[in-house]
Each structure stands twice: as C-alpha cells, then as structure tokens.
Design an enzyme around this catalytic site. Structure first.
Site, mmCIF file in Angstrom:
data_model
loop_
_atom_site.group_PDB
_atom_site.id
_atom_site.type_symbol
_atom_site.label_atom_id
_atom_site.label_comp_id
_atom_site.label_asym_id
_atom_site.label_seq_id
_atom_site.Cartn_x
_atom_site.Cartn_y
_atom_site.Cartn_z
ATOM 1 N N ASP A 123 0.851 -1.186 0.000
ATOM 2 C CA ASP A 123 0.000 0.000 0.000
ATOM 3 C C ASP A 123 0.886 1.235 0.000
ATOM 4 O OD1 ASP A 123 -2.469 -1.315 -0.016
ATOM 5 O OD2 ASP A 123 -2.516 -1.471 2.163
ATOM 6 N N ASP A 141 -6.883 -1.157 -4.731
ATOM 7 C CA ASP A 141 -8.009 -0.915 -3.820
ATOM 8 C C ASP A 141 -8.987 0.093 -4.420
ATOM 9 O OD1 ASP A 141 -6.742 -2.604 -1.980
ATOM 10 O OD2 ASP A 141 -5.751 -0.924 -0.968
#
Length: 166
Positions: A123, A141
């Site tokens: 991330d 995402d």
C-alpha cells in the site's frame, strides 16, 4: 454457436490489463525507492507512504498468523473467475457492468500478485486530516471500490433492454 470474443464483455479486459500493469509498476517503484512507513508529502492531506498490509481492507485479519494470505488469495481467484465468466456471458454493449467487472478483476489480481510474491499487499496512498490517517491503500483498492460502486449504481439505473421489450 460460439460468439466472437469481441462481442462479449471480455472486450473490456484491456482495461484490466492496463490497470494491473500500472498498479504493479507503481508497487515496484514503491518497493525499490521508499522506506517502510516513511511519509513523502504530495499535497496537504496526502502522502505517499510504503506500508505492508497482511490482511484485507483496513488490515482486516492482518494479525491472524498467515492463513489469511491463502484465504484472500483464494477469494481473489474465485471472484476473478466468476466475473470473467459473467463478462463472457454478456454483451460488450453493457459497458457499465463490464467496466465495473474489469475494475474489480484488476484490483483483485493486483493485490493477489502482491500476496503471492511478498506475502503482503503493498500500500502507498496515505490520506490524512490532522493526526487522523485513513488506512493506507493502493491503486488496486481504488479499482475494486470504483468497480463495486459502479455495480451498485447500475442497480439503480433503469434496464434499457426491458424498456425495448415493452
């Protein structure tokens, strides 16, 4: 009789390929150029920051000892297969649902590749206000959330094919 692939929703898989390549490319840059949890300010309220997510959304099940890696990998594979079959069964003209499915597939495969290669999801987008930080996320995402939102939106739109039959 078989339909040509280009007349099915699979025509929209080009979007999946582009987003997977972009997502994995950004993640490679993050792994190569950034230190874990070191913020790089982009603008007020937004940093680039390398984080490792061993769970799912919002680090759900991140502390469960490793079984979740394979569980989420299986879920990503199953969802991708189901959506590819759905795309094959519907017309390429159903743009909204095909784009939604392509987005979800790209996000699922982008995060799946991280889980298989690294054991965690990379991330890198850190949104914050003051001292509050939204859980760090990535392009995969975003693709999954946009795809899911489009699926929901489509449920509220009138079905044009039913109107033509009336």
């Amino acid at each position: 009789m078989k339909r040509p692939i280009c007349s099915t929703g699979l025509r929209w898989l080009w979007l999946t390929v582009v987003l997977i390549a972009l997502d994995l490319g950004i993640k490679q840059l993050v792994l190569k150029e950034m230190n874990l949890y070191e913020p790089h300010p982009i603008m007020p309220y937004l940093n680039l920051m390398y984080a490792q997510n061993f769970g799912a959304a919002f680090s759900f099940l991140a502390d469960e000892g490793g079984w979740q890696r394979w569980f989420f990998a299986g879920v990503a594979i199953a969802i991708s297969i189901i959506l590819i079959v759905m795309m094959y069964r519907q017309s390429a003209q159903k743009r909204l649902s095909n784009i939604a499915y392509a987005l979800i597939i790209s996000g699922a495969i982008g995060n799946l590749s991280d889980r298989l290669m690294h054991g965690f999801v990379v991330d890198y987008i850190d949104f914050y206000i003051g001292n509050w930080h939204y859980p760090t996320f990535n392009l995969a995402d975003i693709a999954i959330c946009l795809g899911a939102a489009l699926v929901i939106l489509e449920g509220f739109l009138p079905d044009k094919s039913k109107k033509k039959e009336d």
